[in-house]
Motif scaffolding. Structure first.
Motif, PDB file in Angstrom:
ATOM      1  N   LEU A  90       0.763  -1.357  -0.005  1.00  0.00           N
ATOM      2  CA  LEU A  90       0.076   0.219   0.047  1.00  0.00           C
ATOM      3  C   LEU A  90       0.880   1.126  -0.107  1.00  0.00           C
ATOM      4  CD1 LEU A  90      -2.862  -0.878   2.451  1.00  0.00           C
ATOM      5  CD2 LEU A  90      -2.837  -1.165   0.000  1.00  0.00           C
ATOM      6  N   ARG A  91       1.990   1.379   0.840  1.00  0.00           N
ATOM      7  CA  ARG A  91       2.590   2.553   1.051  1.00  0.00           C
ATOM      8  C   ARG A  91       3.000   3.243  -0.261  1.00  0.00           C
ATOM      9  NH1 ARG A  91       3.976   5.552   5.341  1.00  0.00           N
ATOM     10  NH2 ARG A  91       3.641   3.688   6.532  1.00  0.00           N
ATOM     11  N   PRO A  92       3.667   2.421  -1.246  1.00  0.00           N
ATOM     12  CA  PRO A  92       4.124   3.012  -2.224  1.00  0.00           C
ATOM     13  C   PRO A  92       3.263   3.585  -3.219  1.00  0.00           C
ATOM     14  CG  PRO A  92       5.217   0.927  -2.126  1.00  0.00           C
ATOM     15  CD  PRO A  92       4.034   0.932  -1.106  1.00  0.00           C
ATOM     16  N   ILE A  93       2.042   3.229  -3.353  1.00  0.00           N
ATOM     17  CA  ILE A  93       0.692   3.779  -3.960  1.00  0.00           C
ATOM     18  C   ILE A  93       0.131   4.978  -3.165  1.00  0.00           C
ATOM     19  CG2 ILE A  93      -1.437   3.254  -5.025  1.00  0.00           C
ATOM     20  CD1 ILE A  93      -0.100   0.347  -5.625  1.00  0.00           C
ATOM     21  N   LEU A  94      -0.146   4.777  -1.859  1.00  0.00           N
ATOM     22  CA  LEU A  94      -0.891   5.841  -1.212  1.00  0.00           C
ATOM     23  C   LEU A  94      -0.229   6.810  -0.539  1.00  0.00           C
ATOM     24  CD1 LEU A  94      -3.185   3.131   0.786  1.00  0.00           C
ATOM     25  CD2 LEU A  94      -3.506   4.318  -1.487  1.00  0.00           C
ATOM     26  N   LYS A  95       0.874   6.683  -0.041  1.00  0.00           N
ATOM     27  CA  LYS A  95       1.725   7.853   0.525  1.00  0.00           C
ATOM     28  C   LYS A  95       2.115   8.954  -0.426  1.00  0.00           C
ATOM     29  CE  LYS A  95       3.323   9.386   4.168  1.00  0.00           C
ATOM     30  NZ  LYS A  95       2.450   9.829   5.281  1.00  0.00           N
ATOM     31  N   PRO A  96       2.657   8.630  -1.743  1.00  0.00           N
ATOM     32  CA  PRO A  96       2.938   9.695  -2.917  1.00  0.00           C
ATOM     33  C   PRO A  96       1.628  10.422  -3.135  1.00  0.00           C
ATOM     34  CG  PRO A  96       4.207   7.606  -3.451  1.00  0.00           C
ATOM     35  CD  PRO A  96       3.228   7.350  -2.278  1.00  0.00           C
ATOM     36  N   LYS A  97       0.650   9.979  -3.053  1.00  0.00           N
ATOM     37  CA  LYS A  97      -0.606  10.482  -3.583  1.00  0.00           C
ATOM     38  C   LYS A  97      -1.210  11.374  -2.197  1.00  0.00           C
ATOM     39  CE  LYS A  97      -3.113   8.541  -6.656  1.00  0.00           C
ATOM     40  NZ  LYS A  97      -3.931   7.633  -7.633  1.00  0.00           N
ATOM     41  N   GLY A  98      -0.831  11.212  -1.311  1.00  0.00           N
ATOM     42  CA  GLY A  98      -1.434  11.951  -0.111  1.00  0.00           C
ATOM     43  C   GLY A  98      -2.627  11.108   0.559  1.00  0.00           C
ATOM     44  N   ILE A  99      -2.711  10.017   0.284  1.00  0.00           N
ATOM     45  CA  ILE A  99      -4.068   9.236   0.723  1.00  0.00           C
ATOM     46  C   ILE A  99      -3.833   8.567   2.119  1.00  0.00           C
ATOM     47  CG2 ILE A  99      -5.433   7.496   0.298  1.00  0.00           C
ATOM     48  CD1 ILE A  99      -4.916   7.725  -2.688  1.00  0.00           C
ATOM     49  N   GLU A 100      -4.616   9.323   2.995  1.00  0.00           N
ATOM     50  CA  GLU A 100      -4.493   8.692   4.277  1.00  0.00           C
ATOM     51  C   GLU A 100      -5.273   7.279   4.356  1.00  0.00           C
ATOM     52  OE1 GLU A 100      -3.244  10.082   6.905  1.00  0.00           O
ATOM     53  OE2 GLU A 100      -2.548  11.853   6.015  1.00  0.00           O
ATOM     54  N   TRP A 101      -4.855   6.375   5.350  1.00  0.00           N
ATOM     55  CA  TRP A 101      -5.516   4.814   4.965  1.00  0.00           C
ATOM     56  C   TRP A 101      -5.432   4.277   6.569  1.00  0.00           C
ATOM     57  CZ3 TRP A 101      -0.612   5.599   3.163  1.00  0.00           C
ATOM     58  CH2 TRP A 101       0.537   4.925   3.805  1.00  0.00           C
TER      59      TRP A 101
END
Length: 150
Positions: A90-101
């Motif tokens: 998840l982190r490589p996809i969500l973090k760069p986009k600023g998506i909280e999860w």
């Protein structure tokens, strides 16, 4: 059955990102012997007026509900390995986009799990290995004849 269900703000993921997540998720589970076809990943988009965190509409949020029935965590080490694998997906996809999860795992009882109405083969059994190799249910008629209970 592992199933990951993403409830997320609309437009959070591209089709390619969804594919990468589904493939990464499947890789985690086949790495411990599960047949790939046991693995399910669902993405449910929510419009801004339908998703809240702390009473506010977040600009980018996903919650991940992870359902486990086929396997559970027997030790803290296995649990830690799983969460590292989850983060690696998840982190490589969500973090760069600023998506909280936020994620949570829900474990169900094997007694309530069926595939095509069949009780799945025992963990590590020859039949489960066959299912994994063929990536599908096999020997269905024989299993139905020998199955005790609904």
């Amino acid at each position: 059955m592992p199933k990951w269900v993403f409830h997320h703000t609309a437009g959070s993921f591209t089709a390619e990102e969804k594919r990468r997540i589904a493939q990464g998720m499947t890789k985690i589970y086949i790495g411990v012997g599960l047949p790939a076809f046991y693995c399910h990943t669902h993405f449910i988009e929510l419009q801004p007026e339908n998703i809240y965190a702390g009473g506010e509409n977040p600009s980018a949020l996903t919650t991940v509900s992870i359902y486990h029935v086929a396997r559970s965590f027997d030790t803290k080490e296995i649990q830690d390995m799983f969460f590292q694998g989850l983060d690696d997906v998840l982190r490589p996809i969500l973090k760069p986009k600023g998506i909280e999860w936020e994620s949570a795992i829900y474990e169900g009882s094997l007694e309530y799990w069926r595939i095509n109405g069949l009780i799945p083969p025992a963990m590590g059994s020859d039949l489960e290995k066959k299912w994994a190799k063929e990536n599908r249910v096999t020997d269905e008629e024989e299993l139905l004849r020998n199955q005790t209970g609904p």
